[in-house]
Design a protein around this motif. Structure first.
Motif, mmCIF file in Angstrom:
data_model
loop_
_atom_site.group_PDB
_atom_site.id
_atom_site.type_symbol
_atom_site.label_atom_id
_atom_site.label_comp_id
_atom_site.label_asym_id
_atom_site.label_seq_id
_atom_site.Cartn_x
_atom_site.Cartn_y
_atom_site.Cartn_z
ATOM 1 N N SER A 111 0.845 -1.184 0.000
ATOM 2 C CA SER A 111 0.000 0.000 0.000
ATOM 3 C C SER A 111 0.875 1.228 0.000
ATOM 4 C CB SER A 111 -0.925 0.017 1.223
ATOM 5 O OG SER A 111 -0.183 0.273 2.393
ATOM 6 N N GLY A 112 0.328 2.301 -0.478
ATOM 7 C CA GLY A 112 1.064 3.556 -0.497
ATOM 8 C C GLY A 112 0.108 4.727 -0.480
ATOM 9 N N ALA A 113 0.597 5.852 0.002
ATOM 10 C CA ALA A 113 -0.208 7.069 0.047
ATOM 11 C C ALA A 113 0.713 8.263 -0.103
ATOM 12 C CB ALA A 113 -0.995 7.157 1.356
ATOM 13 N N TRP A 114 0.203 9.267 -0.809
ATOM 14 C CA TRP A 114 0.939 10.520 -0.988
ATOM 15 C C TRP A 114 -0.042 11.670 -0.917
ATOM 16 C CZ3 TRP A 114 0.319 14.190 -4.945
ATOM 17 C CH2 TRP A 114 1.250 15.224 -4.953
ATOM 18 N N SER A 115 0.371 12.736 -0.241
ATOM 19 C CA SER A 115 -0.513 13.893 -0.130
ATOM 20 C C SER A 115 0.318 15.151 0.018
ATOM 21 C CB SER A 115 -1.445 13.753 1.076
ATOM 22 O OG SER A 115 -0.701 13.779 2.284
ATOM 23 N N LYS A 116 -0.282 16.251 -0.416
ATOM 24 C CA LYS A 116 0.322 17.559 -0.258
ATOM 25 C C LYS A 116 -0.770 18.492 0.237
ATOM 26 C CE LYS A 116 4.249 19.614 -2.616
ATOM 27 N NZ LYS A 116 4.914 19.843 -3.916
ATOM 28 N N ARG A 117 -0.423 19.316 1.270
ATOM 29 C CA ARG A 117 -1.450 20.144 1.883
ATOM 30 C C ARG A 117 -0.874 21.503 2.226
ATOM 31 N NH1 ARG A 117 -0.400 15.989 4.087
ATOM 32 N NH2 ARG A 117 -0.107 16.594 6.252
ATOM 33 N N LYS A 118 -1.628 22.540 1.871
ATOM 34 C CA LYS A 118 -1.225 23.919 2.137
ATOM 35 C C LYS A 118 -2.161 24.506 3.186
ATOM 36 C CE LYS A 118 0.741 27.989 0.943
ATOM 37 N NZ LYS A 118 2.170 28.286 1.012
ATOM 38 N N THR A 119 -1.589 25.109 4.239
ATOM 39 C CA THR A 119 -2.394 25.759 5.266
ATOM 40 C C THR A 119 -1.810 27.128 5.579
ATOM 41 O OG1 THR A 119 -1.122 24.766 7.072
ATOM 42 C CG2 THR A 119 -3.047 23.551 6.305
ATOM 43 N N ARG A 120 -2.622 27.943 6.253
ATOM 44 C CA ARG A 120 -2.181 29.279 6.651
ATOM 45 C C ARG A 120 -2.854 29.621 7.973
ATOM 46 N NH1 ARG A 120 -2.458 33.752 2.202
ATOM 47 N NH2 ARG A 120 -0.503 32.713 1.680
ATOM 48 N N GLY A 121 -2.193 30.423 8.785
ATOM 49 C CA GLY A 121 -2.780 30.812 10.056
ATOM 50 C C GLY A 121 -1.944 31.854 10.759
ATOM 51 N N PHE A 122 -2.369 32.203 11.979
ATOM 52 C CA PHE A 122 -1.687 33.213 12.778
ATOM 53 C C PHE A 122 -1.441 32.670 14.188
ATOM 54 C CE2 PHE A 122 -3.477 35.718 9.427
ATOM 55 C CZ PHE A 122 -2.641 36.809 9.277
ATOM 56 N N VAL A 123 -0.336 33.105 14.790
ATOM 57 C CA VAL A 123 -0.015 32.802 16.175
ATOM 58 C C VAL A 123 0.384 34.105 16.854
ATOM 59 C CG1 VAL A 123 1.417 31.489 17.771
ATOM 60 C CG2 VAL A 123 0.796 30.482 15.583
ATOM 61 N N PHE A 124 -0.214 34.370 18.013
ATOM 62 C CA PHE A 124 0.121 35.546 18.810
ATOM 63 C C PHE A 124 0.582 35.046 20.180
ATOM 64 C CE2 PHE A 124 -3.449 36.458 15.985
ATOM 65 C CZ PHE A 124 -2.889 37.447 15.168
ATOM 66 N N TYR A 125 1.785 35.425 20.604
ATOM 67 C CA TYR A 125 2.323 34.841 21.832
ATOM 68 C C TYR A 125 3.397 35.729 22.436
ATOM 69 C CZ TYR A 125 6.253 33.402 18.867
ATOM 70 O OH TYR A 125 7.331 33.393 17.997
ATOM 71 N N GLN A 126 3.595 35.542 23.748
ATOM 72 C CA GLN A 126 4.739 36.176 24.405
ATOM 73 C C GLN A 126 5.825 35.112 24.535
ATOM 74 O OE1 GLN A 126 6.195 36.251 27.709
ATOM 75 N NE2 GLN A 126 5.043 34.527 28.567
ATOM 76 N N ARG B 48 2.755 20.880 3.722
ATOM 77 C CA ARG B 48 3.125 19.568 4.249
ATOM 78 C C ARG B 48 2.962 18.512 3.163
ATOM 79 N NH1 ARG B 48 2.609 19.548 9.922
ATOM 80 N NH2 ARG B 48 1.542 17.579 10.119
ATOM 81 N N GLU B 49 3.933 17.617 3.106
ATOM 82 C CA GLU B 49 3.875 16.502 2.166
ATOM 83 C C GLU B 49 4.075 15.206 2.944
ATOM 84 O OE1 GLU B 49 5.856 15.518 -2.119
ATOM 85 O OE2 GLU B 49 7.251 15.714 -0.436
ATOM 86 N N ASN B 50 3.136 14.282 2.795
ATOM 87 C CA ASN B 50 3.220 12.969 3.443
ATOM 88 C C ASN B 50 3.437 11.884 2.402
ATOM 89 O OD1 ASN B 50 1.584 14.425 5.727
ATOM 90 N ND2 ASN B 50 2.277 12.494 6.590
ATOM 91 N N ILE B 51 4.317 10.954 2.733
ATOM 92 C CA ILE B 51 4.502 9.749 1.935
ATOM 93 C C ILE B 51 4.474 8.566 2.885
ATOM 94 C CG2 ILE B 51 6.048 8.440 0.434
ATOM 95 C CD1 ILE B 51 7.197 11.066 -0.551
ATOM 96 N N SER B 52 3.645 7.580 2.572
ATOM 97 C CA SER B 52 3.587 6.359 3.378
ATOM 98 C C SER B 52 3.648 5.152 2.465
ATOM 99 C CB SER B 52 2.292 6.299 4.200
ATOM 100 O OG SER B 52 2.273 7.298 5.193
#
Length: 964
Positions: free
Chosen positions: A302-317, A347-351
């Motif tokens: 078995s095999g799997a491949w994926s590519k995923r694009k995300t975006r976000g914000f982090v506010f921290y001290q 992110r890119e996953n390969i299994s």
């Protein structure tokens, strides 16, 4: 009780009417000594599901005449040994089907085979698809000796979730910690305990741990392609590993022997994240077949491949809070640094998975399983951070407020590669009433950072940046109008902080085990089992400082990017500048060109002596030698499983000692450390089974959590400032945490694929050590006071890590799963599941000035509720999961950092057509438009002081599946 069981069987029969059983002809597989009727005989076989031809695990097979019962394994196989010749009545019980009895004749000295196929006609829709997966999971849970929850793939080997962590979101008492940048499930917490307190296995082999600072296993690396099941063990038997205070998570990949015929399964889908606004591909496939004489060989790939694009914000001290009056937080606190950050994440996953089976003979079978998982994570951060002018106090103990603060335009480009590999060869051989299980395994996990470029340009402001408005959700810094204008103007920014690090960590494991099981005939003593295991775990961490540039570089010369607007997540901050992406990504080359062409530019790491390696680098070997003995006895409706496990661990480490004295060059020395400890772990499980569908379980077991290698093998750092020397050292004398665990539960199963259960549990943890947190205490001062290198110097603080004193967790757990096939028409597809865990905890660090409080990562409530539907080719679910606030770690002034409560609404929908094809869409965090944090950390419970908050949006996957 007999009336209760009769009603249960009647209801099961009515709900599952129309289901038929097909019995395959019995045949003799082997003949031992064909003597008298008193000769030993046996019975074995497999239970299959019609249509999909998948093996059914968790089927209870009982011999009416002797009362003996066994449960089918992952390949649907069952076996009875030590029988006498004669005729026996077999009863097969599996959730979703009415119980069925079969008559089998066993000849003298023979081992007979009796295979059964369940569900021959098309009315068996109840136990296919997601309901079929639920039936298999609950059947295995019902038959188990210990308390466990199972998540099974459907008959085609499919999971509805993308990665292993996401698949566990709906398990009672399990919460998922999501990866901050991508928003995907990464770690799982069992009954509120940190994932570093779990034991995680892949195909029976302890999973290597790639993280450099803890024992957590990131499950977002592992795509669910070819996983057959995930089991969460909440109580442990003696034949399970010593560690696992939270519990054990066991991932199993499928084999060709799990199916009667060939399997071809393929899925193509797309991934969409609303803030990133990018559609990207995902594909996975599985092929399996049996071949050779009598199908004695099997192969699954078995095999799997994926590519995923995300975006976000982090506010921290980013640093500890400062009090306005020294060491007096009641005077008010303020951050030294406060960050506003947007990230773009790809992110890119390969299994890939391989399973080979060989039935060497009727008595011996060998299985090889290989699993490879890779996660490549590329992150670009655009940040503005404010830094106060000083963290100094005046002679009266008041924080100095006269120094101007700075604005810093900070960008980071980071590439991280996580790999997880596991290769296991297992064998099983039978000789009469004795079974031998043996295996060897290898596992490795790596975390590599080929790029980690950090560049910041700084500008002095008018404000001191030591005052913030905390009246809203977001802290607002005290900026003058001139400051606001200056922040948005690239003119005047000069090179400030910059860094290139290399951080590579690796964990490699080798293991071998040998187990013997004896099944005496005709006795209350059903099994006696003993075994030994040897394992070596090697952890290596290599950290190096590659580049820190100093010189007269301005932001305009470097290159300016666009503005970053945080209003998309509701943050009330003005847009801020970013840097040129191209030069950031090639920062090492860019900065080296400046150094080579202009003597005003210098690499500070080279100037400080050219030592590439960082003092935190180390190598640690952890050798474990374990043995156990256990037995199972059955008296009527009672069965008891008990025994003891002994675990001996030896640790040796090689790390660095860094000596940084004033007016002297840094000195690095190799140092070695050793530690060892032995743990004796008694374990007992008592089950009362008045019927197959009613179980009362009680358990007592002990378990451990091993100290982090970072704390045992930590560098020795000797640093001098203003004539005073501070020392921090690792502690090879750290002991494992030791837990006493008690569990009591009641489980009522329904033939229409359901369960109603309730349980209570209690854990007392002595000498606790937990991921990323270790109490500090004073170390042996005499060793350094007599050190000739420090003669005449003032020894100030000598600090090391220590075990905490004790912690307690107690709670209750409820679980309901129910299908309603008895409802008319379309309503017969409805179902629901709901579970809730409520608990209390307290921890005593044993340190002065630290009050008792909640244990770490132990929320008081975890709740999940869902509606499901399956009929007419439609499968759907809508689930809401909620976790209460929890303590995460300590901060300044011994204040606990608290994660606020979080909930998520998730949905799944699929439609099967033309028999072999399925269209599907899955959505995670449906209600999250980006304006609700997935992580909200506060400086104290309910505090207005923000520690850190992460904002990301919903994700959707959709596609098509084909199965043949």
């Amino acid at each position: 009780m007999s009336k209760f069981c009769s009603v249960t069987r009647l209801a099961t029969s009515l709900l599952c009417g129309g289901v038929t059983f097909v019995t395959l002809p019995s045949m003799a597989l082997a003949q031992t000594s064909p003597t008298a009727e008193t000769a030993d005989a046996g019975l074995s076989g497999r239970v299959w599901q019609a249509g999909g031809d998948a093996a059914l695990s968790g089927v209870i097979v009982r011999i009416a005449e002797t009362g003996q019962s066994v449960t089918t394994d992952a390949q649907g196989a069952y076996r009875f040994g030590g029988l006498r010749a004669g005729t026996y009545t077999l009863r097969f019980d599996y959730l979703g089907y009415p119980a069925r009895t079969e008559s089998v004749r066993i000849a003298p000295g023979m081992i007979a085979a009796h295979d059964v196929v369940l569900g021959e006609d098309e009315s068996t829709i109840l136990v296919v698809g997601q309901r079929g997966a639920q039936a298999q999971a609950l059947s295995r849970q019902r038959a188990a000796d210990n308390v466990r929850n199972v998540v099974s793939a459907d008959q085609a080997g499919r999971f509805p979730d993308f990665n292993a962590a996401e698949s566990l979101r709906r398990v009672p008492g399990v919460s998922v910690q999501r990866e901050v940048d991508a928003g995907e499930g990464r770690y799982v917490s069992i009954r509120g305990l940190d994932s570093g307190l779990n034991n995680t296995k892949i195909n029976g082999m302890n999973a290597a741990q790639p993280e450099k600072e803890n024992r957590r296993v990131p499950l977002d690396m592992i795509q669910t392609s070819a996983l057959s099941s995930i089991t969460v063990h909440k109580t442990l038997a003696p034949d399970q590993d010593a560690d696992g205070i939270g519990g054990a998570v066991v991932l199993e990949t499928a084999t060709a022997f799990d199916y009667r015929g060939p399997v071809i399964d393929f899925t193509a889908s797309g991934f969409y994240h609303d803030l990133a606004d990018r559609l990207q591909p995902m594909v996975e496939g599985t092929l399996a077949t049996r071949f050779g004489t009598d199908d004695r060989f099997g192969i699954l790939v078995s095999g799997a491949w994926s590519k995923r694009k995300t975006r976000g914000f982090v506010f921290y001290q980013d640093e500890d809070y400062l009090s306005f009056v020294e060491d007096d937080p009641a005077s008010g606190v303020t951050p030294l640094q406060y960050h506003l950050t947007e990230y773009d994440n790809e992110r890119e996953n390969i299994s890939a998975n391989l399973a080979l089976n060989w039935a060497v003979s009727d008595a011996t079978e060998l299985t090889f399983k290989g699993s490879y998982n890779r996660l490549f994570d590329k992150e670009l951060s655009h940040a503005l951070y404010f830094e106060a002018g000083t963290d100094e106090y005046d002679d009266d103990g008041n924080l100095v407020l006269s120094e101007p603060g700075t604005a810093n335009i900070f960008n980071q480009y980071e590439e991280t590669e996580l790999t997880q590999q596991s290769y296991v060869l297992n064998g099983k051989s039978r000789a009469g009433a004795v079974t031998f299980d043996y295996g060897v395994g290898y596992s490795t996990g790596k975390r590599e950072e080929p790029f980690d470029n950090e560049v910041a340009f700084t500008k002095e402001l008018q404000s001191n940046l030591l005052g913030y408005d905390y009246s809203g959700r977001f802290p607002i810094p005290n900026l003058t109008p001139a400051d606001v204008a200056a922040i948005a103007d690239p003119d005047g920014y000069v090179l400030g902080y910059n860094d290139i690090d290399q951080d590579d960590s690796k964990n490699t494991r080798w293991a071998a085990n040998f187990d013997v099981t004896w099944e005496p005939a005709g006795s209350w003593l059903r099994t006696v089992k003993a075994g030994v295991k040897v394992e070596r775990s090697r952890r290596t961490l290599f950290e190096a400082n590659v580049m820190e540039l100093t010189g007269p570089l301005t932001m305009e010369e470097f290159g300016v990017g666009g503005f970053i607007d945080p209003s998309v997540v509701g943050a009330p901050y003005a847009p801020w500048l970013s840097l040129d992406i191209g030069n950031l990504m090639r920062w090492r080359q860019y900065s080296q060109e400046l150094i080579d062409g202009n003597p005003d530019f210098v690499n500070e790491y080279v100037e400080d002596g050219g030592i590439a390696i960082d003092e935190d680098s180390y190598t640690s070997d952890e050798d474990t030698y374990a043995g156990y003995v256990m037995a199972k006895g059955v008296w009527g409706n009672w069965d008891v499983v008990g025994g003891v496990r002994i675990d001996h661990t030896r640790v040796s480490s090689t790390n660095w000692e860094l000596v940084e004295l004033e007016d002297e060059d840094p000195v690095y020395n190799r140092v070695k450390g050793k530690a060892d400890y032995t743990s004796v772990l008694p374990r007992l499980q008592i089950n009362y089974r008045p019927s197959d569908n009613f179980v009362v379980r009680g358990a007592f077991y002990t378990s451990i959590a091993r100290p982090e290698p970072l704390y045992i093998s930590g560098a020795t750092e000797i640093s001098e400032e203003d004539g005073e020397v501070d020392v921090t050292i690792g502690n090879p004398g750290l002991k494992p945490a030791y837990a006493y665990n008690f569990d009591l539960s009641i489980e009522r199963y329904f033939g229409s694929i359901g369960i109603l259960s309730a349980g209570v549990y209690y854990k007392k943890i002595d000498r606790f050590i937990f991921s990323e947190i270790a109490p500090e205490t004073e170390a042996d001062r005499a060793r350094f006071e007599n050190d000739p290198r420090l003669a005449g110097k003032v020894i100030d603080d000598v600090i090391t890590y220590t075990n905490g004193k004790s912690a307690e967790i107690y709670g209750v757990e409820f679980n309901l799963v129910r299908q309603f096939p008895e409802l008319p028409g379309a309503l017969g597809g409805l179902g629901l599941y709901a579970n809730a865990t409520f608990q209390k905890s307290k921890a005593d660090t044993g340190l002065d000035g630290v009050p008792k409080g909640d244990f770490f990562n132990a929320p008081e409530a975890i709740v999940t509720g869902a509606l499901t539907y399956q009929k007419y080719g439609v499968e759907a679910s809508l689930a809401y999961s909620w976790r209460d606030r929890q303590t995460a770690r300590f901060s300044s002034y011994n204040t606990r950092i608290v994660e606020e409560a979080h909930g998520s609404l998730d949905g799944q929908f699929s439609y099967q057509f033309a028999g072999r094809f399925k269209l599907f869409v899955n959505a995670v965090d449906i209600l999250n438009s980006g304006k609700d944090p997935i992580l909200d950390e506060r400086y104290g419970a309910g505090s207005p002081y923000l520690e850190g908050a992460s904002y990301t949006g919903r994700t959707v996957t959709f596609g098509i599946n084909a199965s043949f």
